[in-house]
Design a protein around this motif. Structure first.
Motif, short mmCIF file in Angstrom:
data_model
loop_
_atom_site.label_atom_id
_atom_site.label_comp_id
_atom_site.label_asym_id
_atom_site.label_seq_id
_atom_site.Cartn_x
_atom_site.Cartn_y
_atom_site.Cartn_z
N LYS A 41 0.85 -1.20 0.00
CA LYS A 41 0.00 0.00 0.00
C LYS A 41 0.88 1.24 0.00
CE LYS A 41 -3.81 -2.17 2.39
NZ LYS A 41 -4.69 -2.15 3.55
N LYS A 42 0.48 2.21 -0.79
CA LYS A 42 1.26 3.44 -0.92
C LYS A 42 1.31 4.21 0.41
CE LYS A 42 1.83 2.46 -5.17
NZ LYS A 42 2.94 1.63 -5.49
N GLU A 43 0.23 4.14 1.20
CA GLU A 43 0.21 4.83 2.49
C GLU A 43 1.27 4.24 3.43
OE1 GLU A 43 -2.73 3.31 1.32
OE2 GLU A 43 -3.38 5.14 0.30
N HIS A 44 1.40 2.94 3.40
CA HIS A 44 2.40 2.28 4.25
C HIS A 44 3.81 2.69 3.83
CE1 HIS A 44 4.38 -0.74 6.66
NE2 HIS A 44 5.01 -1.18 5.58
N ILE A 45 4.06 2.75 2.54
CA ILE A 45 5.38 3.14 2.04
C ILE A 45 5.70 4.58 2.45
CG2 ILE A 45 6.78 3.48 -0.03
CD1 ILE A 45 6.19 0.55 0.56
N LYS A 46 4.72 5.48 2.34
CA LYS A 46 4.94 6.87 2.75
C LYS A 46 5.20 6.97 4.25
CE LYS A 46 2.42 9.24 -0.88
NZ LYS A 46 1.28 10.12 -1.21
N GLU A 47 4.43 6.23 5.04
CA GLU A 47 4.59 6.27 6.49
C GLU A 47 5.98 5.77 6.90
OE1 GLU A 47 2.76 4.01 10.39
OE2 GLU A 47 1.57 4.13 8.56
N SER A 49 8.68 5.63 5.02
CA SER A 49 9.75 6.48 4.49
C SER A 49 9.91 7.77 5.29
CB SER A 49 9.49 6.81 3.02
OG SER A 49 8.34 7.61 2.89
N ASN A 50 8.88 8.18 6.02
CA ASN A 50 8.96 9.41 6.82
C ASN A 50 9.42 9.17 8.25
OD1 ASN A 50 8.22 11.24 4.83
ND2 ASN A 50 6.05 10.83 5.15
N GLU A 54 10.62 12.24 11.29
CA GLU A 54 9.70 12.68 12.33
C GLU A 54 10.45 13.36 13.46
OE1 GLU A 54 7.44 9.30 13.53
OE2 GLU A 54 6.35 9.20 11.64
#
Length: 69
Positions: A41-47, A49-50, A54
């Motif tokens: 999921k793209k949301e998981h990849i973004k989370e 990668s950030n 943080e």
């Protein structure tokens, strides 16, 4: 140098199966990895990668500054 290794390995019965097993493990691992990359999921990849970017919450920063030296 390779002659010594090859000569010793030729004397072992069934040694030819090890390169085949190694190739299969390599191929299966990278096939599964390739499949996971395209189905993640793209949301998981973004989370994920950030995570290094943080910021630490202010309370933790203040607690660390209040420690005695």
């Amino acid at each position: 140098m390779l002659k010594f290794i090859k000569g010793n390995l030729e004397s072992i019965d069934g040694v030819a199966i090890y390169p085949i097993i190694s190739l299969l493990i390599f191929f299966i691992f990278f096939t599964v990895l390739f499949w996971w990359v395209f189905t993640a999921k793209k949301e998981h990849i973004k989370e994920v990668s950030n995570i290094p970017l943080e910021l630490i919450p202010d309370k933790e920063i203040n607690d660390k500054n209040d420690l005695p030296l």
